[in-house]
Design an enzyme around this catalytic site. Structure first.
Site, PDB file in Angstrom:
ATOM      1  N   SER A 136       0.866  -1.187   0.000  1.00  0.00           N
ATOM      2  CA  SER A 136       0.000   0.000   0.000  1.00  0.00           C
ATOM      3  C   SER A 136       0.892   1.222   0.000  1.00  0.00           C
ATOM      4  O   SER A 136       2.085   1.122   0.326  1.00  0.00           O
ATOM      5  CB  SER A 136      -0.847  -0.007   1.275  1.00  0.00           C
ATOM      6  OG  SER A 136      -1.400   1.264   1.527  1.00  0.00           O
ATOM      7  N   TYR A 149      -2.633  -0.801  10.206  1.00  0.00           N
ATOM      8  CA  TYR A 149      -2.598  -1.073   8.752  1.00  0.00           C
ATOM      9  C   TYR A 149      -1.207  -0.788   8.202  1.00  0.00           C
ATOM     10  O   TYR A 149      -0.617  -1.604   7.486  1.00  0.00           O
ATOM     11  CB  TYR A 149      -3.644  -0.189   8.069  1.00  0.00           C
ATOM     12  CG  TYR A 149      -3.778  -0.373   6.572  1.00  0.00           C
ATOM     13  CD1 TYR A 149      -4.560  -1.397   6.051  1.00  0.00           C
ATOM     14  CD2 TYR A 149      -3.154   0.505   5.684  1.00  0.00           C
ATOM     15  CE1 TYR A 149      -4.711  -1.559   4.677  1.00  0.00           C
ATOM     16  CE2 TYR A 149      -3.297   0.350   4.320  1.00  0.00           C
ATOM     17  CZ  TYR A 149      -4.069  -0.684   3.810  1.00  0.00           C
ATOM     18  OH  TYR A 149      -4.210  -0.831   2.449  1.00  0.00           O
TER      19      TYR A 149
HETATM   20  N1  LIG Z   1      -8.195   0.187  -2.818  1.00  0.00           N
HETATM   21  C1  LIG Z   1      -7.051   0.810  -2.600  1.00  0.00           C
HETATM   22  O1  LIG Z   1      -6.885   1.987  -2.940  1.00  0.00           O
HETATM   23  C2  LIG Z   1      -5.920   0.106  -1.914  1.00  0.00           C
HETATM   24  C3  LIG Z   1      -4.780   0.868  -1.582  1.00  0.00           C
HETATM   25  C4  LIG Z   1      -3.712   0.245  -0.969  1.00  0.00           C
HETATM   26  C5  LIG Z   1      -3.753  -1.116  -0.705  1.00  0.00           C
HETATM   27  N2  LIG Z   1      -4.866  -1.822  -1.024  1.00  0.00           N
HETATM   28  C6  LIG Z   1      -4.862  -3.228  -0.679  1.00  0.00           C
HETATM   29  O2  LIG Z   1      -5.401  -4.002  -1.733  1.00  0.00           O
HETATM   30  C7  LIG Z   1      -6.056  -5.151  -1.196  1.00  0.00           C
HETATM   31  C8  LIG Z   1      -7.470  -5.218  -1.739  1.00  0.00           C
HETATM   32  O3  LIG Z   1      -8.120  -4.017  -1.405  1.00  0.00           O
HETATM   33  P1  LIG Z   1      -9.566  -3.612  -1.955  1.00  0.00           P
HETATM   34  O4  LIG Z   1      -9.555  -2.138  -2.055  1.00  0.00           O
HETATM   35  O5  LIG Z   1      -9.940  -4.444  -3.103  1.00  0.00           O
HETATM   36  O6  LIG Z   1     -10.433  -4.004  -0.655  1.00  0.00           O
HETATM   37  P2  LIG Z   1     -11.945  -4.474  -0.492  1.00  0.00           P
HETATM   38  O7  LIG Z   1     -12.310  -4.184   0.924  1.00  0.00           O
HETATM   39  O8  LIG Z   1     -12.793  -3.856  -1.556  1.00  0.00           O
HETATM   40  O9  LIG Z   1     -11.859  -6.053  -0.717  1.00  0.00           O
HETATM   41  C9  LIG Z   1     -11.163  -6.850   0.216  1.00  0.00           C
HETATM   42  C10 LIG Z   1     -11.634  -8.288   0.143  1.00  0.00           C
HETATM   43  O10 LIG Z   1     -10.942  -8.994   1.191  1.00  0.00           O
HETATM   44  C11 LIG Z   1     -11.891  -9.784   1.886  1.00  0.00           C
HETATM   45  N3  LIG Z   1     -11.473 -10.007   3.272  1.00  0.00           N
HETATM   46  C12 LIG Z   1     -11.420  -9.106   4.272  1.00  0.00           C
HETATM   47  N4  LIG Z   1     -11.059  -9.708   5.420  1.00  0.00           N
HETATM   48  C13 LIG Z   1     -10.880 -11.020   5.130  1.00  0.00           C
HETATM   49  C14 LIG Z   1     -10.522 -12.148   5.897  1.00  0.00           C
HETATM   50  N5  LIG Z   1     -10.277 -12.073   7.212  1.00  0.00           N
HETATM   51  N6  LIG Z   1     -10.441 -13.350   5.272  1.00  0.00           N
HETATM   52  C15 LIG Z   1     -10.705 -13.462   3.941  1.00  0.00           C
HETATM   53  N7  LIG Z   1     -11.055 -12.425   3.176  1.00  0.00           N
HETATM   54  C16 LIG Z   1     -11.145 -11.208   3.766  1.00  0.00           C
HETATM   55  C17 LIG Z   1     -13.196  -9.010   1.809  1.00  0.00           C
HETATM   56  O11 LIG Z   1     -14.341  -9.831   2.059  1.00  0.00           O
HETATM   57  C18 LIG Z   1     -13.127  -8.448   0.389  1.00  0.00           C
HETATM   58  O12 LIG Z   1     -13.678  -9.360  -0.538  1.00  0.00           O
HETATM   59  C19 LIG Z   1      -5.964  -5.014   0.323  1.00  0.00           C
HETATM   60  O13 LIG Z   1      -4.879  -5.754   0.804  1.00  0.00           O
HETATM   61  C20 LIG Z   1      -5.719  -3.545   0.523  1.00  0.00           C
HETATM   62  O14 LIG Z   1      -5.053  -3.260   1.730  1.00  0.00           O
HETATM   63  C21 LIG Z   1      -5.954  -1.240  -1.613  1.00  0.00           C
END
Ligand SMILES: NC(=O)c1ccc[n+]([C@@H]2O[C@H](COP(=O)([O-])OP(=O)(O)OC[C@H]3O[C@@H](n4cnc5c(N)ncnc54)[C@H](O)[C@@H]3O)[C@@H](O)[C@H]2O)c1
Length: 257
Positions: A136, A149
């Site tokens: 991230s 986080y």
């Molecule tokens: N969206 C962004 O801008 C962004 C930025 C930096 C990092 N990220 C990282 O990218 C990854 C995906 O993010 P996203 O934005 O798609 O998030 P999101 O919240 O839209 O999707 C996350 C998914 O992970 C699943 N999840 C959560 N806890 C869980 C658990 N304990 N066991 C199994 N599944 C679980 C959720 O049900 C969901 O389907 C994450 O690791 C997040 O930290 C995203």
């Protein structure tokens, strides 16, 4: 030939957001995809839509992780994508309860340990594999009010490098994508839906490309790292954030602090 033909790809958190788009692209490129997610309703629907297998899994729980790996047999591609940005629980360090700290560490970081621990032996047996971890912007720069986080994402970046160093000899490549501002349910929850968030200012002062990224843009990087196209890429941290982390403005800090 499709780029993941004959491969089995395990995607954590693939029920929605970035993970779903990754799983979809992997499937389109010929992989047998297994989605592991805690959200059974969304996960089942997502898997059905793209012709994947769904496994209900809390990625912080060893037994669930082992069952997900077993459902794959051999894991050729491990996409460690699941994570939580826990609005209302994660915070400045002095404001986080010990229980909430432990939960964020378990879901975001212990999960990477568990999946790698149980998938790597199958990769070694198969003669190689690709692990794609998820960092991230919080792994690159200090971002206020989400210290648990941030700690997990920084650790994932370093763990990526040590896994790359240790398991490269088995033909296992480990890389990491560090996204920011990708329009997903998590992003909407952590930024635009947050009343203190000034979207216009964020896009103008923090985001050189002046727009959000899309999950599809991250999926293309995941596919590159998963496939043989990146066969000499090992230990890389691919920053995919529109330039946010090379920009020094701190507009997200509340004006009263
Ligand atoms: N969206 C962004 O801008 C962004 C930025 C930096 C990092 N990220 C990282 O990218 C990854 C995906 O993010 P996203 O934005 O798609 O998030 P999101 O919240 O839209 O999707 C996350 C998914 O992970 C699943 N999840 C959560 N806890 C869980 C658990 N304990 N066991 C199994 N599944 C679980 C959720 O049900 C969901 O389907 C994450 O690791 C997040 O930290 C995203």
């Amino acid at each position: 030939m499709k780029r993941l033909e004959g491969k089995t790809a395990l995607v954590t958190g693939g029920a929605q957001g970035i993970g779903f788009e990754g799983a979809k692209l992997f499937a389109a490129e010929g992989a047998r995809v297994v989605i592991a997610d805690i959200n059974a309703e969304k996960g089942e629907a997502a898997a059905k839509e793209i012709g994947a297998t769904f496994v209900t899994c809390d990625v912080s729980k060893s037994a669930d992780v082992q069952a997900a790996v077993a459902a794959c047999g051999t894991v050729d591609v491990l996409y460690n994508n699941a994570g939580i940005f826990w609005v209302g629980h994660d915070n400045r360090l002095t404001e986080i309860s010990e229980e909430d700290w432990d939960r964020v560490i378990a879901v975001n970081l212990k999960s990477v340990f568990l999946f790698a621990k149980y998938a790597i032996p199958t990769m070694i047996k198969a003669g190689g594999g690709s692990i794609v971890n998820t960092g991230s912007s919080a792994a690159q720069i200090g971002i206020p009010d989400c210290d648990a986080y941030t700690a997990t994402k920084g650790a994932i970046v370093q763990l990526t490098k040590s896994l790359a160093a240790e398991y490269g000899r088995y033909g296992i490549r480990t890389n990491c994508i560090s996204p920011a501002a990708i329009m997903t349910p998590m992003m909407r929850q952590s930024n635009p839906e947050n009343s203190s968030f000034d979207e216009e200012r964020f896009l103008k002062l923090r985001t050189p490309l002046r727009r959000y990224g899309t999950p599809e843009e991250i999926a293309k990087i995941a596919l590159f790292l998963a496939s043989d196209e990146s066969s000499y890429v090992n230990g890389a941290i691919v920053v995919a954030d529109g330039g946010i982390t090379i920009n020094g403005d701190l507009s997200k800090i509340d004006s009263d602090r």
